[in-house]
Design a protein around this motif. Sequence first.
Motif, short mmCIF file in Angstrom:
data_model
loop_
_atom_site.label_atom_id
_atom_site.label_comp_id
_atom_site.label_asym_id
_atom_site.label_seq_id
_atom_site.Cartn_x
_atom_site.Cartn_y
_atom_site.Cartn_z
N ALA A 224 100.66 131.33 57.73
CA ALA A 224 99.73 130.12 58.95
C ALA A 224 98.81 129.45 58.16
N ARG A 225 98.53 128.16 58.58
CA ARG A 225 97.60 127.28 58.16
C ARG A 225 96.39 127.07 59.01
N GLY A 226 95.27 127.04 58.10
CA GLY A 226 93.93 127.12 59.04
C GLY A 226 93.51 128.14 59.91
N LEU A 227 93.87 129.26 59.44
CA LEU A 227 93.69 130.59 60.14
C LEU A 227 92.27 131.16 59.90
N VAL A 228 91.36 131.25 61.05
CA VAL A 228 90.14 131.94 61.04
C VAL A 228 90.06 133.05 61.57
N ALA A 229 89.15 134.03 61.08
CA ALA A 229 89.05 135.28 61.74
C ALA A 229 87.40 135.23 62.10
N GLU A 230 87.26 135.39 63.34
CA GLU A 230 85.87 135.33 63.67
C GLU A 230 85.50 136.95 64.40
N VAL A 231 84.35 137.27 63.36
CA VAL A 231 83.98 138.71 63.68
C VAL A 231 82.39 138.59 64.30
N SER A 232 82.17 139.03 65.58
CA SER A 232 81.10 139.01 66.21
C SER A 232 80.33 140.18 66.39
N LEU A 233 79.23 140.59 65.91
CA LEU A 233 78.76 141.92 66.05
C LEU A 233 77.48 141.55 67.05
N ARG A 234 77.47 142.59 67.89
CA ARG A 234 76.52 142.59 68.76
C ARG A 234 75.47 143.56 68.63
N PRO A 235 74.12 143.54 69.13
CA PRO A 235 73.14 144.62 68.86
C PRO A 235 73.60 145.96 69.29
N PRO A 236 73.30 147.15 68.75
CA PRO A 236 74.04 148.37 69.04
C PRO A 236 73.27 148.78 70.34
N LEU A 237 74.24 149.58 71.26
CA LEU A 237 73.78 150.13 72.39
C LEU A 237 73.28 151.60 72.34
N ALA A 238 72.07 151.79 72.79
CA ALA A 238 71.60 153.14 72.63
C ALA A 238 72.29 154.22 73.53
#
Length: 268
Positions: A224-238
């Motif tokens: 693949a050309r130009g492949l980007v992996a986006e990893v979005s971490l959200r604040p923890p849930l209690a």
Amino acid sequence: MPTAPCSPRGCVESARPWTGVPRAVLRLAALLAVVVLGVALLPLAARLRARSRQRWIRRWCLAVVHTAGVRTRITGTARPTGGVLIVSNHVSWLDIPLLAAVRPARMVAKAEVRGWPVMGALAARGGTLFIDRDRLRALPGTVREVAEALRGGSAVAAFPEGSTWCGRAGGRYRGALFQAALDAGVPVQPVRIRYRCEDGGTSTAPAFVGEDSLLASLWRVVSARGLVAEVSLRPPLAAGGHSDRRSLAKAAQGYGGDPGRPAAGHLW
């Protein structure tokens, strides 16, 4: 047992621009070299102090992703210490090194992984917690094992959809493993993984779904050309903020963000 309707023929794209075959072969060779080198160095890494060992694991996992030709964009911050259940949607085998790149954790995987050549032994050595999906009676024992690991201060990573999806659609988060977070009294950190192509649209090239083979998926990724992996971490849930595992699972899934909108962040 959770299943997904996604299949290589019906969901995985092949019309996007591809890189040249020589470059794809070089990427594949580099990827295999990085994996083999990492496996060879594991005994030495095990002797490092915890912080140094985690730093080494994160760098190795990022190297695995980058040598495959995939750039990464990571937003948010992982809970640095203490027990936490990290949950994410599941698209590809790439999801595993991506999660480990932000916070090394004990993975929860199906029991069949234990029998895979090389990777099975590597997973077992890394403390993977295996689920026998053909024996539902064994599930409470697995939940107790996960809860015990969380109480001991370990991070545990899981894919509560229970199956891989193509990335344009996803499954419902199952509640069983969220019970472990409730029992251990630890937070849940939701993560959203997306794969983008050059024009910013969703790419299904990394998807590892249905009867797809690992080799076919590997070749699609390195081609693949130009492949980007986006990893979005959200604040923890209690965990204490939810009355039961189903409401906690629903909150974690809804907290993952909109999969159709590109995330802002530093590109590596």
